[in-house]
Design a protein around this motif. Structure first.
Motif, mmCIF file in Angstrom:
data_model
loop_
_atom_site.group_PDB
_atom_site.id
_atom_site.type_symbol
_atom_site.label_atom_id
_atom_site.label_comp_id
_atom_site.label_asym_id
_atom_site.label_seq_id
_atom_site.Cartn_x
_atom_site.Cartn_y
_atom_site.Cartn_z
ATOM 1 N N ARG A 1 -4.436 115.106 79.655
ATOM 2 C CA ARG A 1 -5.069 114.275 80.684
ATOM 3 C C ARG A 1 -4.114 114.125 81.869
ATOM 4 N NH1 ARG A 1 -9.729 112.063 78.940
ATOM 5 N NH2 ARG A 1 -10.105 111.988 76.680
ATOM 6 N N PRO A 2 -4.015 115.162 82.686
ATOM 7 C CA PRO A 2 -3.122 115.090 83.850
ATOM 8 C C PRO A 2 -3.762 114.322 84.997
ATOM 9 C CG PRO A 2 -4.259 117.187 83.844
ATOM 10 C CD PRO A 2 -4.701 116.471 82.598
ATOM 11 N N MET A 3 -2.941 113.807 85.877
ATOM 12 C CA MET A 3 -3.466 113.257 87.129
ATOM 13 C C MET A 3 -4.003 114.412 87.966
ATOM 14 S SD MET A 3 -1.468 111.107 90.120
ATOM 15 C CE MET A 3 -1.222 109.638 89.117
ATOM 16 N N THR A 4 -5.104 114.173 88.646
ATOM 17 C CA THR A 4 -5.687 115.209 89.504
ATOM 18 C C THR A 4 -5.883 114.653 90.910
ATOM 19 O OG1 THR A 4 -7.957 114.602 88.931
ATOM 20 C CG2 THR A 4 -6.891 116.279 87.559
ATOM 21 N N ILE A 5 -5.956 115.549 91.874
ATOM 22 C CA ILE A 5 -6.283 115.208 93.261
ATOM 23 C C ILE A 5 -7.474 116.056 93.663
ATOM 24 C CG2 ILE A 5 -5.505 115.344 95.654
ATOM 25 C CD1 ILE A 5 -2.719 114.674 94.728
ATOM 26 N N ASN A 6 -8.532 115.384 94.081
ATOM 27 C CA ASN A 6 -9.790 116.079 94.394
ATOM 28 C C ASN A 6 -10.248 116.930 93.216
ATOM 29 O OD1 ASN A 6 -9.742 114.996 97.031
ATOM 30 N ND2 ASN A 6 -8.465 116.689 97.751
ATOM 31 N N GLY A 7 -9.979 116.418 92.007
ATOM 32 C CA GLY A 7 -10.416 117.100 90.798
ATOM 33 C C GLY A 7 -9.533 118.245 90.359
ATOM 34 N N THR A 8 -8.407 118.465 91.038
ATOM 35 C CA THR A 8 -7.555 119.624 90.757
ATOM 36 C C THR A 8 -6.207 119.183 90.193
ATOM 37 O OG1 THR A 8 -8.595 120.779 92.614
ATOM 38 C CG2 THR A 8 -6.555 121.710 91.733
#
Length: 607
Positions: free
Chosen positions: A270-277
């Motif tokens: 469960r990584p952090m994402t930015i704009n789903g990426t």
């Protein structure tokens, strides 16, 4: 000329104390003048230069002089442009008397004062295929030439040398790796040392790397983990590879070579994402010295994105353009028909802005990342240091830039994925250049490159050599103090005031080196040691004396560096910095005025 200048000092009310500070400036001014073949300069020009420099020195405090010195130089503020019509100085003078200057480095396009031919003939850097363009530009701006390894050279930046090759490094040379750096650069060694710290302090306190299996010896343990966790995956990596070579995500044992040296790192699901990426961070940590350990972090870095939006669906796990963030992998997304858009990449400062705009505490995240970096170095430093001591004769000939790859999970917890001992400074895009060109310039400045004006064979009698610390072997007097202070630390659990109450010549050299290093750090920021890092001392397997001394010194500078710098300047002016570590009572220096200050601060800290 000097007699004439002494007279001028008296008749112009210039403090005589400035004379010793300016003596190195006088000789440098002569060396920099190229009016005639022997490099001598006119008396009127020399006097004018000295009076101007003295007035500047007289009218400003040490802190102000430092600030002025830094702001004079294009590129010292991190600017990637560096172009200016004003000619910039070639040398950066030390803050201290009897300490030679270092070469200033700039970014491409900066006009720099050219030294005379004798000095220029010594400005040689060893050729290596890994010497990046941005570093070549900085070297060229300061009039260096790249020469073959068989020629005489004073600097090297390239691939890691064989351990035995370090024995041939001469005292006036500087190389960009430590022998034994593989203890942090190899993924299996890094995990081994971190796991030893986990055994000592627990995973809550030292769980900075995802749990890792070293293959093939832990193949059974890996198989048990995958069987017990049906949704778990691991990232398979060769232990000594870089740039995405040989990486894959899997949970199938049949995909893993049974007889090859590999590591299997538990996948952060469960990584952090930015704009789903999915994304990770490339940060640059610099270690100019291992004893005492000093760790700097560059203010800017890179944010690297995967190409495809993230999904934790089992069916997507083989998609490397979704689960891997290595730029070396994602740059082929266009070729493979995955995406026609350029590979996404941000500057680190853009990420902090993004977080702040969304109410995410970027300062807290950065502090937790810094803790991971410091703990990683502490876990590995003794192993690197022990290896280094077997291979080199002078401890100041090495320095190293490390690339830290950090992943943030959905709770913003940082995880150290790996450490690169040869981080790429290749600048294929304007964004890369904007980060890496100032970085290369600052690394060269931090390295402290000296120019020996005499014959190489006489280098050990020069002030450059005499003013440097870590010239082994140490005197019995120095070793006696070190043993006493380390035993005191073992009993008290904190760096004692006796570390700085009486400074040996070696202590003075070490502290002078550190203060001058801080004066030319550019956009690097010191992570360790600082006034707030005593909490990390317990993690050291075996604390070096120098690390104790520097940590104590930092505690005493918490109200400002002016008094400490002034104390060192008094000792340097007396010639202590050049004094040999002879086995006599004269090899220790007492500064009674600072002794009292040290005791007072120690009492306050104990209270």
């Amino acid at each position: 000329t000097l007699n004439y200048l002494v007279t001028l000092f008296f008749h112009t009310s210039i403090p005589l104390s400035s004379l010793s500070i300016l003596q190195s400036d006088l000789s440098l001014h002569c060396l920099l003048s190229s009016d005639d073949h022997n490099g001598m300069c006119g008396l009127s020009e020399l006097v004018s230069s000295c009076l101007s420099a003295s007035k500047s020195s007289r009218d400003s405090s040490p802190d102000q002089r430092t600030t002025k010195d830094n702001t004079e130089s294009i590129g010292d503020t991190g600017s990637s442009n560096g172009s200016t019509e004003k000619t910039q100085p070639f040398f950066r003078c030390s803050q201290f008397s009897n300490v030679p200057p270092t070469v200033r480095f700039y970014t491409k396009g900066t006009k720099v004062t050219k030294p005379n031919r004798k000095i220029c003939s010594r400005l040689t850097w060893c050729h290596n295929s890994l010497l990046p363009i941005v570093m070549r530009h900085s070297l060229a701006a300061s009039h260096f030439k790249v020469v073959e390894e068989t020629n005489q050279w004073i600097g090297y930046w390239g691939r890691h040398l064989k351990s035995t090759d370090y024995r041939n490094i001469l005292p006036h040379q500087k190389v960009n790796h430590y022998p034994g750096a593989f203890h942090i650069g190899r993924k299996d060694r890094l995990w081994t040392h971190v796991s030893e710290q986990i055994d000592r302090f627990g995973s809550t306190e030292y769980g900075i790397v995802p749990y890792t299996y070293i293959l093939p010896r832990e193949m059974e343990s890996l198989e048990e983990y995958l069987e017990e966790n049906p949704e778990a995956h691991v990232i398979i990596k060769p232990p000594a590879s870089a740039r995405g070579t040989g990486i894959m995500v899997t949970r199938k044992m049949k995909d893993i070579k049974q007889d090859s040296p590999l590591i299997a790192q538990q996948y952060i699901y469960r990584p952090m994402t930015i704009n789903g990426t999915k994304f990770d961070l490339r940060l640059y940590a610099y270690v100019p010295c291992l004893d005492p350990l000093r760790v700097y972090l560059y203010e800017e870095g890179l944010v690297r994105f995967a190409t495809v939006k993230y999904s934790n669906s089992m069916s997507t796990i083989s998609n490397k353009y979704m689960h891997l963030t290595n730029y070396s992998i994602n740059k082929f997304a266009d070729r493979d028909g995955i995406s026609s858009d350029p590979v996404p990449k941000w500057r680190l400062s853009e990420l902090w802005t993004y977080f702040e705009e969304r109410g995410i505490d970027s300062k807290k995240i950065l502090e937790s990342i810094e803790e991971v970096i410091v703990k990683a170095f502490i876990a590995c430093e003794k192993h690197i240091r022990d290896h280094m001591l077997k291979q080199i004769h002078s401890g100041y000939v090495c320095h190293e830039l490390f690339g830290f790859d950090i992943l943030l999970d959905e709770k913003a917890r940082p995880w150290l994925l790996e450490v690169n001992i040869s981080p790429s400074l290749h600048s294929g895009t304007p964004l890369d250049s904007s980060v890496k060109a100032p970085l290369a310039k600052d690394v060269l400045n931090m390295a402290g490159i000296y120019i020996n004006n005499g014959p190489v064979e006489q280098f050990k009698t020069s002030s450059i050599y005499m003013s440097r610390p870590r010239k082994w072997p140490k005197s019995s007097r120095q070793l006696e103090k070190e043993d006493e202070c380390r035993n005191a630390y073992a009993g008290e659990g904190s760096p004692s005031s006796r570390l700085t109450a009486r400074l040996t010549p070696e202590d003075v050299r070490l502290l002078v080196e550190f203060e001058d290093e801080m004066d030319r750090k550019g956009d690097f920021r010191l992570l360790f040691p600082t006034k707030d890092t005593v909490k990390y001392m317990k993690y050291f397997i075996d604390v070096p004396y120098g690390t104790l001394l520097l940590q104590r010194w930092q505690l005493e500078q918490k109200r400002g560096r002016t008094e400490g710098v002034a104390r060192l300047e008094r000792l340097c002016r007396e010639g202590i910095v050049l004094q040999e570590d002879i086995d006599s009572s004269d090899s220790e220096v007492s500064d009674h005025s600072s002794d009292d200050d040290g005791e007072d601060e120690d009492s306050e800290e104990e209270v």
